[in-house]
Design a protein around this motif. Structure first.
Motif, PDB file in Angstrom:
ATOM      1  N   VAL A  42     -59.843  42.318   9.311  1.00 20.26           N
ATOM      2  CA  VAL A  42     -60.663  41.499   8.410  1.00 20.26           C
ATOM      3  C   VAL A  42     -62.080  41.443   8.971  1.00 20.26           C
ATOM      4  O   VAL A  42     -62.336  40.765   9.963  1.00 20.26           O
ATOM      5  CB  VAL A  42     -60.083  40.077   8.276  1.00 20.26           C
ATOM      6  CG1 VAL A  42     -60.949  39.243   7.330  1.00 20.26           C
ATOM      7  CG2 VAL A  42     -58.649  40.131   7.774  1.00 20.26           C
ATOM      8  N   ARG A  43     -62.988  42.169   8.350  1.00 16.38           N
ATOM      9  CA  ARG A  43     -64.363  42.241   8.837  1.00 16.38           C
ATOM     10  C   ARG A  43     -65.334  41.410   8.005  1.00 16.38           C
ATOM     11  O   ARG A  43     -66.476  41.199   8.407  1.00 16.38           O
ATOM     12  CB  ARG A  43     -64.838  43.697   8.856  1.00 16.38           C
ATOM     13  CG  ARG A  43     -64.030  44.595   9.799  1.00 16.38           C
ATOM     14  CD  ARG A  43     -64.640  45.982   9.892  1.00 16.38           C
ATOM     15  NE  ARG A  43     -63.936  46.825  10.836  1.00 16.38           N
ATOM     16  CZ  ARG A  43     -62.888  47.585  10.524  1.00 16.38           C
ATOM     17  NH1 ARG A  43     -62.421  47.593   9.280  1.00 16.38           N
ATOM     18  NH2 ARG A  43     -62.304  48.328  11.437  1.00 16.38           N
ATOM     19  N   SER A  44     -64.870  40.947   6.843  1.00 16.57           N
ATOM     20  CA  SER A  44     -65.735  40.138   5.985  1.00 16.57           C
ATOM     21  C   SER A  44     -64.887  39.220   5.119  1.00 16.57           C
ATOM     22  O   SER A  44     -63.697  39.467   4.924  1.00 16.57           O
ATOM     23  CB  SER A  44     -66.624  41.034   5.112  1.00 16.57           C
ATOM     24  OG  SER A  44     -65.828  41.886   4.298  1.00 16.57           O
ATOM     25  N   ILE A  45     -65.516  38.178   4.613  1.00 14.41           N
ATOM     26  CA  ILE A  45     -64.846  37.204   3.767  1.00 14.41           C
ATOM     27  C   ILE A  45     -65.300  37.413   2.323  1.00 14.41           C
ATOM     28  O   ILE A  45     -66.501  37.426   2.045  1.00 14.41           O
ATOM     29  CB  ILE A  45     -65.190  35.769   4.201  1.00 14.41           C
ATOM     30  CG1 ILE A  45     -64.802  35.551   5.654  1.00 14.41           C
ATOM     31  CG2 ILE A  45     -64.497  34.750   3.294  1.00 14.41           C
ATOM     32  CD1 ILE A  45     -63.352  35.790   5.954  1.00 14.41           C
ATOM     33  N   PRO A  46     -64.369  37.576   1.390  1.00 18.95           N
ATOM     34  CA  PRO A  46     -64.757  37.810  -0.005  1.00 18.95           C
ATOM     35  C   PRO A  46     -64.945  36.499  -0.778  1.00 18.95           C
ATOM     36  O   PRO A  46     -64.115  35.598  -0.703  1.00 18.95           O
ATOM     37  CB  PRO A  46     -63.565  38.585  -0.568  1.00 18.95           C
ATOM     38  CG  PRO A  46     -62.395  38.014   0.195  1.00 18.95           C
ATOM     39  CD  PRO A  46     -62.906  37.688   1.579  1.00 18.95           C
ATOM     40  N   ILE A  47     -66.047  36.406  -1.501  1.00 10.63           N
ATOM     41  CA  ILE A  47     -66.236  35.327  -2.467  1.00 10.63           C
ATOM     42  C   ILE A  47     -66.302  35.988  -3.840  1.00 10.63           C
ATOM     43  O   ILE A  47     -67.207  36.781  -4.112  1.00 10.63           O
ATOM     44  CB  ILE A  47     -67.518  34.528  -2.201  1.00 10.63           C
ATOM     45  CG1 ILE A  47     -67.477  33.885  -0.812  1.00 10.63           C
ATOM     46  CG2 ILE A  47     -67.716  33.448  -3.275  1.00 10.63           C
ATOM     47  CD1 ILE A  47     -68.746  33.142  -0.445  1.00 10.63           C
ATOM     48  N   MET A  78     -56.653  33.243   3.494  1.00 12.10           N
ATOM     49  CA  MET A  78     -55.977  34.098   4.465  1.00 12.10           C
ATOM     50  C   MET A  78     -56.984  34.985   5.197  1.00 12.10           C
ATOM     51  O   MET A  78     -56.828  35.274   6.382  1.00 12.10           O
ATOM     52  CB  MET A  78     -54.926  34.952   3.763  1.00 12.10           C
ATOM     53  CG  MET A  78     -53.837  34.163   3.048  1.00 12.10           C
ATOM     54  SD  MET A  78     -52.816  33.198   4.175  1.00 12.10           S
ATOM     55  CE  MET A  78     -51.844  34.493   4.937  1.00 12.10           C
ATOM     56  N   SER A  79     -58.020  35.409   4.479  1.00 12.21           N
ATOM     57  CA  SER A  79     -59.073  36.205   5.111  1.00 12.21           C
ATOM     58  C   SER A  79     -59.870  35.357   6.093  1.00 12.21           C
ATOM     59  O   SER A  79     -60.251  35.809   7.179  1.00 12.21           O
ATOM     60  CB  SER A  79     -60.006  36.789   4.049  1.00 12.21           C
ATOM     61  OG  SER A  79     -59.324  37.714   3.229  1.00 12.21           O
ATOM     62  N   PHE A  80     -60.152  34.110   5.705  1.00 11.38           N
ATOM     63  CA  PHE A  80     -60.838  33.191   6.617  1.00 11.38           C
ATOM     64  C   PHE A  80     -60.089  33.081   7.931  1.00 11.38           C
ATOM     65  O   PHE A  80     -60.650  33.256   9.010  1.00 11.38           O
ATOM     66  CB  PHE A  80     -60.926  31.792   5.981  1.00 11.38           C
ATOM     67  CG  PHE A  80     -62.122  31.582   5.106  1.00 11.38           C
ATOM     68  CD1 PHE A  80     -63.400  31.527   5.652  1.00 11.38           C
ATOM     69  CD2 PHE A  80     -61.981  31.437   3.743  1.00 11.38           C
ATOM     70  CE1 PHE A  80     -64.506  31.324   4.848  1.00 11.38           C
ATOM     71  CE2 PHE A  80     -63.085  31.238   2.929  1.00 11.38           C
ATOM     72  CZ  PHE A  80     -64.353  31.174   3.478  1.00 11.38           C
ATOM     73  N   LEU A  81     -58.798  32.769   7.836  1.00  6.60           N
ATOM     74  CA  LEU A  81     -57.997  32.543   9.031  1.00  6.60           C
ATOM     75  C   LEU A  81     -57.858  33.800   9.871  1.00  6.60           C
ATOM     76  O   LEU A  81     -57.993  33.772  11.097  1.00  6.60           O
ATOM     77  CB  LEU A  81     -56.613  32.016   8.633  1.00  6.60           C
ATOM     78  CG  LEU A  81     -56.602  30.667   7.899  1.00  6.60           C
ATOM     79  CD1 LEU A  81     -55.191  30.316   7.442  1.00  6.60           C
ATOM     80  CD2 LEU A  81     -57.171  29.572   8.783  1.00  6.60           C
ATOM     81  N   GLY A  82     -57.577  34.943   9.198  1.00  3.34           N
ATOM     82  CA  GLY A  82     -57.430  36.193   9.921  1.00  3.34           C
ATOM     83  C   GLY A  82     -58.717  36.609  10.610  1.00  3.34           C
ATOM     84  O   GLY A  82     -58.711  37.053  11.765  1.00  3.34           O
ATOM     85  N   GLY A  83     -59.836  36.453   9.892  1.00  2.00           N
ATOM     86  CA  GLY A  83     -61.124  36.842  10.464  1.00  2.00           C
ATOM     87  C   GLY A  83     -61.529  35.965  11.633  1.00  2.00           C
ATOM     88  O   GLY A  83     -61.999  36.458  12.668  1.00  2.00           O
ATOM     89  N   LEU A  84     -61.346  34.642  11.491  1.00  2.00           N
ATOM     90  CA  LEU A  84     -61.743  33.719  12.542  1.00  2.00           C
ATOM     91  C   LEU A  84     -60.932  33.915  13.823  1.00  2.00           C
ATOM     92  O   LEU A  84     -61.433  33.727  14.925  1.00  2.00           O
ATOM     93  CB  LEU A  84     -61.592  32.275  12.057  1.00  2.00           C
ATOM     94  CG  LEU A  84     -62.623  31.800  11.024  1.00  2.00           C
ATOM     95  CD1 LEU A  84     -62.268  30.412  10.525  1.00  2.00           C
ATOM     96  CD2 LEU A  84     -64.022  31.798  11.627  1.00  2.00           C
ATOM     97  N   HIS A  85     -59.669  34.293  13.671  1.00  2.00           N
ATOM     98  CA  HIS A  85     -58.791  34.456  14.832  1.00  2.00           C
ATOM     99  C   HIS A  85     -58.628  35.924  15.237  1.00  2.00           C
ATOM    100  O   HIS A  85     -57.761  36.258  16.054  1.00  2.00           O
ATOM    101  CB  HIS A  85     -57.422  33.847  14.537  1.00  2.00           C
ATOM    102  CG  HIS A  85     -57.466  32.370  14.320  1.00  2.00           C
ATOM    103  ND1 HIS A  85     -57.660  31.469  15.340  1.00  2.00           N
ATOM    104  CD2 HIS A  85     -57.366  31.622  13.183  1.00  2.00           C
ATOM    105  CE1 HIS A  85     -57.661  30.245  14.871  1.00  2.00           C
ATOM    106  NE2 HIS A  85     -57.488  30.302  13.553  1.00  2.00           N
ATOM    107  N   ASN A  86     -59.439  36.780  14.657  1.00  2.00           N
ATOM    108  CA  ASN A  86     -59.431  38.207  14.996  1.00  2.00           C
ATOM    109  C   ASN A  86     -58.047  38.817  14.820  1.00  2.00           C
ATOM    110  O   ASN A  86     -57.573  39.591  15.652  1.00  2.00           O
ATOM    111  CB  ASN A  86     -59.923  38.416  16.435  1.00  2.00           C
ATOM    112  CG  ASN A  86     -60.323  39.854  16.695  1.00  2.00           C
ATOM    113  OD1 ASN A  86     -60.761  40.570  15.793  1.00  2.00           O
ATOM    114  ND2 ASN A  86     -60.162  40.293  17.928  1.00  2.00           N
ATOM    115  N   GLU A  87     -57.395  38.451  13.713  1.00  2.00           N
ATOM    116  CA  GLU A  87     -56.071  38.976  13.406  1.00  2.00           C
ATOM    117  C   GLU A  87     -56.148  39.895  12.188  1.00  2.00           C
ATOM    118  O   GLU A  87     -57.081  39.816  11.390  1.00  2.00           O
ATOM    119  CB  GLU A  87     -55.105  37.821  13.114  1.00  2.00           C
ATOM    120  CG  GLU A  87     -54.886  36.888  14.293  1.00  2.00           C
ATOM    121  CD  GLU A  87     -54.006  35.714  13.921  1.00  2.00           C
ATOM    122  OE1 GLU A  87     -53.784  35.508  12.704  1.00  2.00           O
ATOM    123  OE2 GLU A  87     -53.557  34.994  14.834  1.00  2.00           O
TER     124      GLU A  87
END
Length: 207
Positions: A42-47, A78-87
């Motif tokens: 996850v390299r970016s968060i979609p809006i 889910m993207s927020f959480l994955g991106g923030l925790h580098n998952e």
């Protein structure tokens, strides 16, 4: 892009809107396009600024289940959480219809949390909404029959598209419900016999 100004949490912060415009990358996708695959970084968060995404979970045996939809003005928690925790991603995001998406680089997400309380409010609201939607999925699987779930899904697709004619296959519906195509075909035939729907080639009309 004017949609950003309409998001409740952003209205009190023109500075945040300006930062989203500055760092966000706008992209367009056709219906059916996979935006994010399971196990992808996850390299970016979609809006979502136009159209709708659907978020799907796939099991090891290949079965799928629709978790929730992401509408215009919303993002994927889910993207927020994955991106923030580098998952890596635990879900697949796919365009339900033609969509426009503003992608915010993941490194900006943490900075915005610290700099703009409105951004954190936005994330919490989405988290709350997705949690409720996931509870609905669990409740439906545990307590509702497949025919009830199918009718609810068809009505939801009608609301999302604003069209009573749905261009969707029996296979797609089966995947989203986590059941077999033959089950969906049988239930749709029953709905047609009761006058609830009209079936056509790769389309279903809600009566």
């Amino acid at each position: 892009m004017e949609l950003l100004e309409q998001i409740v949490e952003f209205k009190s912060s023109p500075e945040l809107i300006g930062e989203l415009y500055k760092y966000g990358i706008q992209k367009h996708y056709k219906a059916g396009t996979v935006i994010l695959n399971e196990n992808a970084s996850v390299r970016s968060i979609p809006i979502v600024t136009k159209g709708t995404l659907k978020v799907i979970r796939t099991e090891e045996d290949g079965r799928e289940i629709l978790l929730y939809y992401i509408r215009a003005g919303e993002s994927c928690i889910m993207s927020f959480l994955g991106g923030l925790h580098n998952e890596t991603s635990k879900v697949r995001a796919e365009a339900e219809e033609d969509v426009e998406i503003l992608f915010l680089p993941i490194e900006k997400v943490s900075l915005f949390i610290k700099a703009y309380p409105q951004w954190l409010d936005y994330i919490f609201r989405l988290y709350h909404k997705r949690f409720e939607e996931l509870l609905e999925v669990v409740n439906a699987i545990a307590f509702k029959k497949v025919d009830e779930r199918l009718l609810v899904l068809l009505q939801k697709k009608k609301e999302l598209t604003g069209n009573k004619i749905l261009h969707v296959t029996h296979e797609q519906l089966a995947n989203e419900l986590g059941t077999a195509r033959v089950v969906v075909s049988r239930l749709l035939k029953q709905l047609e016999e009761t006058g609830a729907v009209q079936l056509g080639r790769n389309k279903i009309t809600l009566v």
